[in-house]
Design a protein around this motif. Structure first.
Motif, mmCIF file in Angstrom:
data_model
loop_
_atom_site.group_PDB
_atom_site.id
_atom_site.type_symbol
_atom_site.label_atom_id
_atom_site.label_comp_id
_atom_site.label_asym_id
_atom_site.label_seq_id
_atom_site.Cartn_x
_atom_site.Cartn_y
_atom_site.Cartn_z
ATOM 1 N N GLU A 67 0.809 -1.220 0.000
ATOM 2 C CA GLU A 67 0.000 0.000 0.000
ATOM 3 C C GLU A 67 0.844 1.273 0.000
ATOM 4 O O GLU A 67 0.339 2.368 -0.288
ATOM 5 N N TYR A 68 2.158 1.156 0.291
ATOM 6 C CA TYR A 68 3.027 2.341 0.292
ATOM 7 C C TYR A 68 3.808 2.519 -1.011
ATOM 8 O O TYR A 68 4.506 3.518 -1.178
ATOM 9 N N ASN A 69 3.730 1.547 -1.892
ATOM 10 C CA ASN A 69 4.391 1.620 -3.209
ATOM 11 C C ASN A 69 5.898 1.855 -3.107
ATOM 12 O O ASN A 69 6.481 2.657 -3.849
ATOM 13 N N PHE A 70 6.554 1.145 -2.177
ATOM 14 C CA PHE A 70 8.006 1.242 -2.056
ATOM 15 C C PHE A 70 8.720 0.846 -3.352
ATOM 16 O O PHE A 70 9.855 1.254 -3.589
ATOM 17 N N LEU A 71 8.056 0.064 -4.177
ATOM 18 C CA LEU A 71 8.614 -0.329 -5.473
ATOM 19 C C LEU A 71 9.027 0.890 -6.289
ATOM 20 O O LEU A 71 10.056 0.869 -6.974
#
Length: 202
Positions: free
Chosen positions: A162-166
């Motif tokens: 959900e934090y889109n660290f990608l």
């Protein structure tokens, strides 16, 4: 090449095992800081080797494997988010660098370190400004540290998608801050950093 000449000049002064040290992750608001120490062979040239911040992600992966194959020795040190909150980022960076140095199999007799010094390490060291753009061994260390940290953040992306660290790797982008407002901080966010705990939730 200039970055190889810098290290070659040190070898001419009698230093035989030169370790370049650099870090990745001082700026992000989530995840660890990672440091790498690299000892390069003075006879090998790595095509395109330079500061990792100037290297596109796909090329950085190729350089990571080139450094891995060409280096005489490589060490990596990691300090996680909770220790960063406890120690502060500067001390955590130095600790990661010390761990990367201790991870080497061959004791160096000269350290080239980007930006900081390690006062409790009894090895000759220099810290030239923008060392990753001047020294081949530091440039190699910057590639290793950045690649390893990015892989860690990709792992965290799988745990906390959900934090889109990608995409942002933990840096405080507008999207990232918006996601913290939406979901609140994750367990890997640096709680001592301004803009993490103080963000109002939507």
């Amino acid at each position: 090449m200039g970055i190889y000449l810098h290290d070659a000049n040190l070898r001419q002064k009698g230093y035989r095992t030169i370790a370049g040290i650099d870090e990745a992750g001082r700026g992000p608001i989530a995840g660890p800081v990672v440091a790498a120490s690299v000892v390069l062979c003075d006879e090998i040239r790595i095509r395109g080797l330079r500061d990792s911040k100037k290297v596109p992600e796909k090329e950085r992966e190729r350089l990571f494997w080139d450094v891995l194959c060409a280096a005489v020795d490589i060490g990596v040190g990691v300090v996680e988010h909770d220790d960063i909150d406890r120690l502060n980022i500067l001390q955590s960076t130095k600790l990661a660098m010390q761990r990367a140095l201790e991870d080497l199999k061959i004791p160096p007799d000269m350290l080239i370190i980007d930006a900081v010094t390690l006062p409790f390490v009894p090895i000759r060291q220099i810290s030239p400004f923008k060392a990753e753009s001047k020294s081949a061994s530091v440039a190699a260390a910057s590639i290793i540290a950045k690649y390893v940290r990015d892989r860690i953040m990709l792992h965290y992306h799988e745990i906390y998608p959900e934090y889109n660290f990608l995409k942002h790797k933990g840096y405080g982008t507008r999207e990232h801050l918006s996601l913290i407002r939406l979901h609140g901080p994750s367990p890997i966010h640096r709680k001592s950093y301004a803009g993490v705990m103080s963000l109002p939730l939507f």
